[in-house]
Design a protein around this motif. Structure first.
Motif, mmCIF file in Angstrom:
data_model
loop_
_atom_site.group_PDB
_atom_site.id
_atom_site.type_symbol
_atom_site.label_atom_id
_atom_site.label_comp_id
_atom_site.label_asym_id
_atom_site.label_seq_id
_atom_site.Cartn_x
_atom_site.Cartn_y
_atom_site.Cartn_z
ATOM 1 N N GLY A 174 0.829 -1.202 0.000
ATOM 2 C CA GLY A 174 0.000 0.000 0.000
ATOM 3 C C GLY A 174 0.863 1.252 0.000
ATOM 4 N N PHE A 175 0.487 2.240 -0.761
ATOM 5 C CA PHE A 175 1.178 3.513 -0.946
ATOM 6 C C PHE A 175 2.556 3.346 -1.570
ATOM 7 N N ILE A 176 3.434 2.541 -0.941
ATOM 8 C CA ILE A 176 4.811 2.418 -1.431
ATOM 9 C C ILE A 176 4.798 1.968 -2.893
ATOM 10 N N THR A 177 3.968 0.980 -3.207
ATOM 11 C CA THR A 177 3.849 0.504 -4.587
ATOM 12 C C THR A 177 2.549 0.998 -5.225
ATOM 13 N N SER A 178 1.475 1.005 -4.444
ATOM 14 C CA SER A 178 0.162 1.333 -5.023
ATOM 15 C C SER A 178 0.086 2.774 -5.502
ATOM 16 N N HIS A 179 0.780 3.689 -4.816
ATOM 17 C CA HIS A 179 0.666 5.110 -5.144
ATOM 18 C C HIS A 179 1.927 5.698 -5.764
ATOM 19 N N ALA A 180 2.939 4.855 -6.018
ATOM 20 C CA ALA A 180 4.169 5.366 -6.611
ATOM 21 C C ALA A 180 4.146 5.116 -8.109
ATOM 22 N N ILE A 181 4.476 6.171 -8.855
ATOM 23 C CA ILE A 181 4.636 5.991 -10.300
ATOM 24 C C ILE A 181 6.017 5.396 -10.534
ATOM 25 N N ALA B 21 4.926 16.324 -8.916
ATOM 26 C CA ALA B 21 5.865 15.202 -8.837
ATOM 27 C C ALA B 21 5.537 14.177 -9.925
ATOM 28 N N LYS B 22 4.249 13.976 -10.137
ATOM 29 C CA LYS B 22 3.809 13.028 -11.155
ATOM 30 C C LYS B 22 4.227 13.510 -12.548
ATOM 31 N N VAL B 23 3.979 14.781 -12.830
ATOM 32 C CA VAL B 23 4.304 15.344 -14.144
ATOM 33 C C VAL B 23 5.822 15.298 -14.373
ATOM 34 N N LEU B 24 6.588 15.644 -13.335
ATOM 35 C CA LEU B 24 8.044 15.583 -13.464
ATOM 36 C C LEU B 24 8.498 14.147 -13.741
ATOM 37 N N GLY B 25 7.929 13.203 -13.009
ATOM 38 C CA GLY B 25 8.273 11.792 -13.208
ATOM 39 C C GLY B 25 7.978 11.355 -14.632
ATOM 40 N N GLU B 26 6.798 11.709 -15.113
ATOM 41 C CA GLU B 26 6.399 11.313 -16.472
ATOM 42 C C GLU B 26 7.321 11.919 -17.522
ATOM 43 N N ALA B 27 7.669 13.204 -17.313
ATOM 44 C CA ALA B 27 8.512 13.884 -18.296
ATOM 45 C C ALA B 27 9.919 13.279 -18.313
ATOM 46 N N CYS B 28 10.444 12.929 -17.125
ATOM 47 C CA CYS B 28 11.770 12.308 -17.062
ATOM 48 C C CYS B 28 11.733 10.924 -17.704
ATOM 49 N N LEU B 29 10.647 10.209 -17.454
ATOM 50 C CA LEU B 29 10.485 8.883 -18.044
ATOM 51 C C LEU B 29 10.504 8.976 -19.569
ATOM 52 N N ARG B 30 9.818 9.991 -20.073
ATOM 53 C CA ARG B 30 9.803 10.245 -21.522
ATOM 54 C C ARG B 30 11.186 10.511 -22.072
ATOM 55 N N SER B 31 12.040 11.084 -21.205
ATOM 56 C CA SER B 31 13.417 11.375 -21.630
ATOM 57 C C SER B 31 14.327 10.169 -21.430
ATOM 58 N N PHE B 38 6.089 9.789 -5.852
ATOM 59 C CA PHE B 38 5.129 9.336 -4.837
ATOM 60 C C PHE B 38 4.855 10.414 -3.800
ATOM 61 N N PRO B 39 3.632 10.471 -3.356
ATOM 62 C CA PRO B 39 3.248 11.456 -2.349
ATOM 63 C C PRO B 39 3.387 10.886 -0.944
ATOM 64 N N GLU B 40 3.383 11.788 0.024
ATOM 65 C CA GLU B 40 3.326 11.340 1.414
ATOM 66 C C GLU B 40 1.917 11.648 1.898
ATOM 67 N N PHE B 41 1.210 10.618 2.302
ATOM 68 C CA PHE B 41 -0.179 10.825 2.674
ATOM 69 C C PHE B 41 -0.358 10.947 4.170
ATOM 70 N N MET B 46 -7.877 20.526 3.000
ATOM 71 C CA MET B 46 -7.368 21.638 2.209
ATOM 72 C C MET B 46 -6.429 22.498 3.058
ATOM 73 N N GLY B 47 -5.278 22.827 2.507
ATOM 74 C CA GLY B 47 -4.361 23.717 3.209
ATOM 75 C C GLY B 47 -3.358 23.018 4.095
ATOM 76 N N ALA B 48 -3.526 21.723 4.325
ATOM 77 C CA ALA B 48 -2.580 20.989 5.174
ATOM 78 C C ALA B 48 -1.237 20.853 4.454
ATOM 79 N N PRO B 49 -0.130 20.883 5.204
ATOM 80 C CA PRO B 49 1.166 20.684 4.559
ATOM 81 C C PRO B 49 1.244 19.298 3.910
ATOM 82 N N VAL B 50 1.746 19.268 2.681
ATOM 83 C CA VAL B 50 1.837 18.027 1.907
ATOM 84 C C VAL B 50 3.259 17.914 1.372
ATOM 85 N N ARG B 51 3.757 16.706 1.301
ATOM 86 C CA ARG B 51 5.050 16.483 0.650
ATOM 87 C C ARG B 51 4.880 15.465 -0.467
ATOM 88 N N ALA B 52 5.671 15.627 -1.497
ATOM 89 C CA ALA B 52 5.714 14.619 -2.561
ATOM 90 C C ALA B 52 7.172 14.467 -2.971
#
Lengths: 396, 192
Positions: A174-181, B21-31, B38-41, B46-52
């Motif tokens: 979960g998350f580590i694989t499920s949510h990682a591209i 992070a997703k868009v950057l990953g996809e663009a690098c993959l294309r290259s 991956f995000p940290e959940f 709304m407004g909570a600090p988020v990391r990816a």
């Protein structure tokens, strides 16, 4: 999800890859109740249904108990059936898991591993699928997005194998694989169709010319024969899995086995660990190998049936082995993987010294340094032959 | 250790850092790169600090632990600097790219990295760019443009081509054009 192609590779999360596999498999029925972190599997797949990309009958139900019940009904009617869940969802299916396996219905369930409450936690550990290890389902585990995707196709073939006919659970973190591209190579639809073939159910409740009774009351004079047959089918699932994996490797060039070994052959000490954490352990192994330390890894893939003979063969002669469990059996005697691996090695003449370390519960991070400190401990045990603590929590 | 570029994105929920992070990953993959995005959940509001995070490499990536010492940190909301430890674990040659109307020198002080000469700080007013190009404060695409300029490990063209190809179905042509313009302006307006 958008699919980005370069050099035959695309970038997908584990969940989207599993949903894409389900689209390519195009099952007759999918009954599901979405739950974190497997939500996206059902979300993506329901888009495929809505867009007409599959002909699947999607049954939206009010609980996971109902989801598995609907899967069982559809599978008994002769349909190819799939679902996905996690954690509390799998727990709520519990009663029905045993009915699916007892009725010998080759249902494919993708379980995105997540911790069980309480306290409530949405992150990865293996408590959910490990709890279901005695439910009569075949279990396949995956390290990466690619493997999670590939396992879906192999799962269909293993479950529906004429010598098996058992439900199968494919597990990813979960998350580590499920949510990682991650980078992944997708198969062509045509390749998938040829690999899985058309499903021809052994029996169908809808086939009124050949009426059958399923899941009926049995008294002591026959119940045990049913269970014996089920147990024999589970034994045969190992050879079926080998056959299916070999065919997959031959067709698509990606080789899979009952378990994966990494620099294990000449290793003196080894870690046995499931899923994504195995990748991190491999990085630690390369670091230690640079220092001349003979360390290796064994990553179980097929956990049910448990390939004990092959595993014992792979680990024989090692001086010390640590089994790392991302779940505890709460038996005060080690986690589920540990107890089985240790039992598998009992008949060896030269048994390795063995320890169990419980790590990463509820998504606690497992780093390269954690693997290295386990190897350091193993080196000491190999040298002295003494184990200080048999079972211990790490990453605390 | 293996040769990775590790990236950490700081933002607040709804600012689009997970998508970035997703868009950057996809663009690098294309290259032709191997990527993880991956995000940290945590609690979602709304407004909570988020990391990816991203990992980008020329080799297949086997690490599946969290990113703890990123050499590239992008901050979508400068108010996070006083509430979240955005410099945690960064090496002495780290690069920061911050959405703010202040100068790199001012931000260097706010980050408390004046003494760490090897650390590079870049700034751009991604909020203003986003409001002007998209009519909404979604600072992620200007930050991506700035990243191409500041680091050079991905080209602006790769980012733009990937975005056009992957998001034309999801968004209206106007939104796609607005994002492409935001990337271009982020590339041209980043200071540092």
């Amino acid at each position: 999800m958008a699919i980005t192609a370069t050099k035959g590779q695309t970038g997908l999360t584990g969940n989207s890859a599993v949903a894409y596999a389900m689209k390519q498999i195009n099952p007759d029925v999918c009954a599901a109740y979405p739950i974190t972190p497997s939500t996206q599997v059902v979300e993506d797949f329901s888009s495929y249904v809505a867009d007409g990309a599959v002909t699947t009958e999607l049954v939206t139900v009010e609980s996971e108990h109902s989801a598995m019940s609907a899967c069982i009904g559809a599978a008994a009617a002769g349909a190819r059936v799939m679902t996905a869940t996690s954690s509390q969802g799998l727990a709520l299916m519990w009663e029905m898991l045993y009915i699916a396996s007892g009725m010998r219905l080759p249902i494919v369930l993708c379980n995105v591993n997540r911790a069980l409450s309480a306290p409530i936690n949405i992150h990865c550990d293996h408590s959910d699928s490990m709890g279901a290890r005695d439910s009569g389902w075949v279990q396949l585990y995956a390290e990466t997005v690619q493997e999670a995707y590939d396992n879906m196709f192999m799962a269909v073939r293993i479950a529906e194998h004429q010598k098996v006919l058992l439900p199968i659970m494919t597990c990813l973190d979960g998350f580590i694989t499920s949510h990682a591209i991650e980078n992944i190579s997708l198969l062509e639809d045509q390749e998938v169709r040829q690999f899985i073939g058309e499903y021809r159910p052994a029996t169908s409740l809808l086939d009124t010319d050949h009426p059958v009774t399923m899941g009926a009351m049995t008294l002591p004079e026959v119940y045990m024969e049913f269970k014996h047959q089920q147990s024999e089918a589970m034994k045969r699932a190992k050879d079926a899995a080998l056959e299916v994996m070999a065919d997959f490797g031959k067709r698509f060039g990606r080789e899979y086995g009952l378990f994966e070994t990494y620099r294990l052959e000449d290793a003196e000490t080894a870690i046995v660990i499931l899923n994504s954490a195995a990748g991190t352990t491999k990085v630690a192994i390369d670091e230690l190998r640079k220092q001349g330390k003979k360390v290796g890894l064994l990553r179980p893939r097929l956990f049910r049936p448990f390939p004990w003979r092959e595993m014992a063969d792979a680990l024989k002669g090692k001086k010390a082995v640590a089994v790392l469990d991302r779940a505890d059996s709460m038996n005060a005697f080690g986690g589920p993987v540990f107890n089985e691996v240790r039992s598998a090695l009992y008949d060896l003449d030269n048994r390795p010294k063995m320890i169990n370390r419980i790590y990463g519960l509820g998504g606690r991070d497992y780093k390269v340094k954690d693997a290295i400190s386990v190897f350091d401990e193993l080196a000491k045990i190999a040298e002295t032959g003494k184990i200080e603590t048999l079972v211990k929590y790490i990453t605390l | 250790m293996e040769n990775y570029l590790e990236v950490r994105w700081h933002g607040r929920a709804q600012q689009g850092v997970v998508t970035a992070a997703k868009v950057l990953g996809e663009a690098c993959l294309r290259s032709g790169k191997f990527v993880q995005a991956f995000p940290e959940f945590g609690p979602e509001r709304m407004g909570a600090p988020v990391r990816a995070y991203n990992r980008i490499s020329d080799e297949p990536i086997r690490l599946h632990c969290q990113v703890t010492d990123p050499s590239l940190v992008l901050i979508a909301d400068p108010t996070l600097i006083s509430t979240v430890n955005v410099t945690e674990g960064v090496p002495d040659d780290a690069i920061f790219i911050i959405n703010t109307n202040k100068s790199p020198e001012e931000m260097r002080k706010e980050l408390k990295v004046e003494g760490r000469k090897g650390i590079k700080v870049f700034t751009l007013d991604a909020a203003a760019i986003s409001l002007e190009t998209l009519g909404r404060n979604i600072p992620n695409t200007p930050l991506l443009g700035a990243l191409a300029k500041a680091t050079g490990f991905i080209t602006l063209e790769a980012l733009v081509d990937n975005f056009k190809e992957n998001y034309s179905k999801k968004f209206s042509p106007k939104v796609v054009e607005g994002n492409v313009e935001a990337m271009n302006r982020g590339y041209n307006e980043v200071k540092g």
